[in-house]
Design an enzyme around this catalytic site. Structure first.
Site, PDB file in Angstrom:
ATOM      1  N   ARG A 174      14.699 -13.913  89.094  1.00  0.00           N
ATOM      2  CA  ARG A 174      14.121 -15.186  89.535  1.00  0.00           C
ATOM      3  C   ARG A 174      14.001 -15.159  91.057  1.00  0.00           C
ATOM      4  NH1 ARG A 174      16.843 -19.633  85.396  1.00  0.00           N
ATOM      5  NH2 ARG A 174      15.043 -19.726  83.969  1.00  0.00           N
ATOM      6  N   LYS A 180      11.419 -16.436  80.680  1.00  0.00           N
ATOM      7  CA  LYS A 180      10.956 -15.997  82.004  1.00  0.00           C
ATOM      8  C   LYS A 180       9.432 -16.081  82.115  1.00  0.00           C
ATOM      9  CE  LYS A 180      10.292 -14.027  85.916  1.00  0.00           C
ATOM     10  NZ  LYS A 180      10.618 -14.657  87.214  1.00  0.00           N
ATOM     11  N   GLY A 203      -1.670 -15.822  93.994  1.00  0.00           N
ATOM     12  CA  GLY A 203      -1.368 -14.389  94.083  1.00  0.00           C
ATOM     13  C   GLY A 203       0.096 -14.135  93.782  1.00  0.00           C
ATOM     14  N   CYS A 215       4.247 -12.556  90.313  1.00  0.00           N
ATOM     15  CA  CYS A 215       4.715 -13.293  89.128  1.00  0.00           C
ATOM     16  C   CYS A 215       3.571 -13.986  88.384  1.00  0.00           C
ATOM     17  CB  CYS A 215       5.725 -14.360  89.546  1.00  0.00           C
ATOM     18  SG  CYS A 215       7.173 -13.719  90.329  1.00  0.00           S
ATOM     19  N   ARG A 247       0.716  -8.474  97.292  1.00  0.00           N
ATOM     20  CA  ARG A 247       0.401  -8.155  95.884  1.00  0.00           C
ATOM     21  C   ARG A 247      -0.460  -9.226  95.238  1.00  0.00           C
ATOM     22  NH1 ARG A 247       6.313  -6.745  93.795  1.00  0.00           N
ATOM     23  NH2 ARG A 247       6.808  -8.258  95.424  1.00  0.00           N
TER      24      ARG A 247
HETATM   25  N1  SAJ Z   1       0.370 -21.719  94.813  1.00  0.00           N
HETATM   26  C1  SAJ Z   1      -0.620 -22.692  94.767  1.00  0.00           C
HETATM   27  N2  SAJ Z   1      -0.273 -23.988  94.524  1.00  0.00           N
HETATM   28  C2  SAJ Z   1       1.036 -24.356  94.317  1.00  0.00           C
HETATM   29  C3  SAJ Z   1       2.034 -23.347  94.375  1.00  0.00           C
HETATM   30  C4  SAJ Z   1       1.677 -22.051  94.621  1.00  0.00           C
HETATM   31  O1  SAJ Z   1      -1.803 -22.406  94.931  1.00  0.00           O
HETATM   32  O2  SAJ Z   1       1.302 -25.542  94.118  1.00  0.00           O
HETATM   33  C5  SAJ Z   1      -0.006 -20.332  95.021  1.00  0.00           C
HETATM   34  C6  SAJ Z   1       0.644 -19.697  96.233  1.00  0.00           C
HETATM   35  O3  SAJ Z   1      -0.168 -19.824  97.368  1.00  0.00           O
HETATM   36  C7  SAJ Z   1       0.745 -18.229  95.814  1.00  0.00           C
HETATM   37  C8  SAJ Z   1       0.933 -18.300  94.304  1.00  0.00           C
HETATM   38  O4  SAJ Z   1       0.484 -19.597  93.906  1.00  0.00           O
HETATM   39  O5  SAJ Z   1      -0.441 -17.527  96.103  1.00  0.00           O
HETATM   40  C9  SAJ Z   1       2.359 -18.102  93.851  1.00  0.00           C
HETATM   41  O6  SAJ Z   1       3.127 -18.977  94.615  1.00  0.00           O
HETATM   42  P1  SAJ Z   1       4.661 -19.326  94.165  1.00  0.00           P
HETATM   43  O7  SAJ Z   1       5.129 -20.417  95.055  1.00  0.00           O
HETATM   44  O8  SAJ Z   1       4.710 -19.543  92.719  1.00  0.00           O
HETATM   45  O9  SAJ Z   1       5.468 -18.043  94.620  1.00  0.00           O
HETATM   46  P2  SAJ Z   1       5.893 -16.780  93.763  1.00  0.00           P
HETATM   47  O10 SAJ Z   1       4.747 -16.079  93.184  1.00  0.00           O
HETATM   48  O11 SAJ Z   1       6.815 -16.005  94.635  1.00  0.00           O
HETATM   49  O12 SAJ Z   1       6.680 -17.427  92.550  1.00  0.00           O
HETATM   50  C10 SAJ Z   1       8.058 -17.467  92.564  1.00  0.00           C
HETATM   51  C11 SAJ Z   1       8.441 -17.454  91.135  1.00  0.00           C
HETATM   52  N3  SAJ Z   1       9.862 -17.267  91.060  1.00  0.00           N
HETATM   53  C12 SAJ Z   1      10.325 -16.448  90.150  1.00  0.00           C
HETATM   54  O13 SAJ Z   1       9.641 -15.777  89.409  1.00  0.00           O
HETATM   55  C13 SAJ Z   1      11.785 -16.386  90.125  1.00  0.00           C
HETATM   56  C14 SAJ Z   1       8.099 -18.765  90.488  1.00  0.00           C
HETATM   57  O14 SAJ Z   1       8.678 -18.806  89.179  1.00  0.00           O
HETATM   58  C15 SAJ Z   1       8.658 -19.902  91.265  1.00  0.00           C
HETATM   59  O15 SAJ Z   1       8.296 -21.119  90.628  1.00  0.00           O
HETATM   60  C16 SAJ Z   1       8.058 -19.871  92.642  1.00  0.00           C
HETATM   61  O16 SAJ Z   1       8.481 -18.639  93.259  1.00  0.00           O
HETATM   62  C17 SAJ Z   1       8.576 -21.042  93.470  1.00  0.00           C
HETATM   63  O17 SAJ Z   1       9.058 -22.008  92.858  1.00  0.00           O
HETATM   64  O18 SAJ Z   1       8.433 -20.967  94.684  1.00  0.00           O
END
Ligand code: SAJ
Length: 435
Positions: free
Chosen positions: A170, A222, A273, A276, A346
């Site tokens: 996570r 997950k 992006g 995940c 990524r």
């Molecule tokens: N994004 C949006 N709108 C949002 C949130 C994110 O466009 O409201 C975009 C971000 O710019 C990015 C992508 O989505 O390009 C992913 O963003 P993310 O905040 O989900 O970050 P990640 O990919 O690192 O997701 C991780 C994940 N954590 C794990 O797998 C343990 C995800 O499950 C979490 O929910 C997320 O972090 C989090 O909460 O920040």
């Protein structure tokens, strides 16, 4: 054997092998070493092993505490790094944290790295070892792939000669260490004993709930938690496109919608992006039987994958409104990482935007304060540009005023700037551009 192994984990008398020293494996290796275990990291990238052996952290971006912890545990000898699986022969615990990407064409899991790790580990598997897969995998992978490969490669029987569990990572770039300690974890045990051993292991580093269940449930949890987020973001993006078409401001709409109880409209944006969200929804539905048809999950992926292309449309419109043709225009793309204040590129939405703009005949220059290839002076990058597109809300960009960019057209994909008199300013999700 089981009781002895349980006591050895409890007393930190087992050596831990961590296979894959990336965003997941490296923090895990450091934290278990910091907790007092002897840890060997097995990594196929020689240059990464070399950096780690020198106590240098190969992960960029803002990762509070990670570089310091790595230096400390390497210097203390608690953590060693190698490319050779022979060095994990005496490990009583093996944690697998290798990449499990999705094939872009088929949307099916690419398990090449996982398969190699399993076969290589299997060749050195000790009786009584606890093997934990932290990589995100499609439901049924533990039972249909991980177990048979390890049994075949080791000649041992899962559940009898070694223990198998799935404890999905996570991690979140920018909070790698914090999450490891403070986020609850699901532990799927192939057997109750495996679940108990894994529980004893993770108790050393996790200060949050450790929920023990079966492997299939852990696999579904997950991939579902990320599919859930992807669908939520897709909904926000659809409302952004709707607001643009009607001449409304999605940010104002979102603010007022979220005042309603039990609403949590996510942030519309220039794309989704990372390691995940673009892949986990596809993993979730990868092994479903013929008689199950997913609808919402694939459509949400299509909406989110369409956002960088929509950003290209906004740029074309902005150039046209100022009497310019995208063909031959010079366009600056601000932000290439997939997430603010991270160097992780990524599945970056910017990659899709850059490819599209170049297909339309534009000359594209890229800037990103965290990505080595695209660092440099922002003003130099903007010089002579006809448009600038903000794709990532890095702090450096937040401090700017769009008029400082000194380009005729500015498109804001992350609601970073307010529309100030000056360039032809388009903000994603805000219709009613100045006519
Ligand atoms: N994004 C949006 N709108 C949002 C949130 C994110 O466009 O409201 C975009 C971000 O710019 C990015 C992508 O989505 O390009 C992913 O963003 P993310 O905040 O989900 O970050 P990640 O990919 O690192 O997701 C991780 C994940 N954590 C794990 O797998 C343990 C995800 O499950 C979490 O929910 C997320 O972090 C989090 O909460 O920040």
């Amino acid at each position: 054997m089981f009781e002895e192994r349980l006591a050895a984990i409890r007393d930190k008398r087992v050596k831990i092998a961590v296979i894959g020293l990336g965003y997941v494996g490296l923090p895990v290796a450091c934290v278990f070493a910091q907790a007092g275990f002897q840890v060997v990291g097995v990594e196929r990238a020689k240059e990464k092993v070399h950096q780690i052996r020198q106590g240098l952290c190969p992960i960029g971006g803002k990762e509070p505490g990670l570089a310091e912890m790595l230096t400390q545990v390497v210097q203390s000898g608690r953590l060693t790094a190698t490319t050779r699986y022979e060095e994990c022969r005496d490990a009583g615990v093996a944690i697998i944290a290798v990449e499990t990407p999705i094939d872009r064409e088929t949307r099916k899991p690419n398990y090449e790295a996982l398969r190699l790790a399993l076969v290589s580990l299997g060749g050195h598997l000790l009786r009584g070892t606890l093997v934990v897969v932290e990589s995100t995998i499609a439901p049924l992978t533990m039972d249909k792939m991980v177990k048979p490969i390890l049994e075949e490669a080791s000649g041992l029987r899962a559940g009898e000669d070694f223990h198998l569990a799935h404890c999905p990572e996570r991690v979140q770039p920018g909070r790698l260490l914090y999450n490891l300690e403070h986020m609850s974890r699901v532990i799927g045990g192939m057997t109750p004993e495996a679940g108990q051993l894994a529980l004893e292991l993770y108790r050393h580093i996790v200060r949050a709930d450790l929920d023990v269940t079966d492997c299939l449930t852990a696999e579904i949890v997950k991939t579902t938690e990320n599919a859930y987020r992807d669908v939520q973001i897709a909904f926000a993006n659809e409302i952004a496109l709707l607001c643009e078409s009607l001449g409304a401001d999605v940010w104002k709409v979102r603010e007022l919608v979220n005042k309603c109880p039990h609403r949590d409209m996510h942030l519309p944006g220039a794309g989704v992006g990372g390691h995940c969200l673009p892949k986990d929804p596809w993993l979730l539905i990868a092994n479903t039987p013929e008689d199950f048809q997913a609808h919402l999950i694939p459509v949400a992926r299509a909406v989110n994958d369409g956002m960088p292309l929509h950003m290209a449309d906004l740029v074309v419109k902005g150039l046209w409104r100022t009497g310019r043709d995208v063909r031959g225009s010079q366009i600056a793309v601000l932000g290439y990482a997939y997430l603010e204040n991270s160097d992780d590129t990524r599945n970056s939405p910017s990659e899709v935007l850059v490819r599209r703009l170049r297909e339309l005949g534009a000359k594209v220059v890229i800037h990103d304060p965290y990505v080595p290839l695209y660092q440099g002076d922002l003003r130099e990058c903007l010089r002579g540009c006809d448009a600038a597109v903000l794709m990532v809300a890095h702090d450096e960009y937040r401090r700017l005023n769009p008029t400082e960019l000194d380009v005729p057209v500015v498109v804001d994909g992350r609601q970073v700037w307010e529309d100030k008199a000056g360039p032809w300013f388009i903000s994603l999700g805000k219709g009613g551009w100045r006519v």
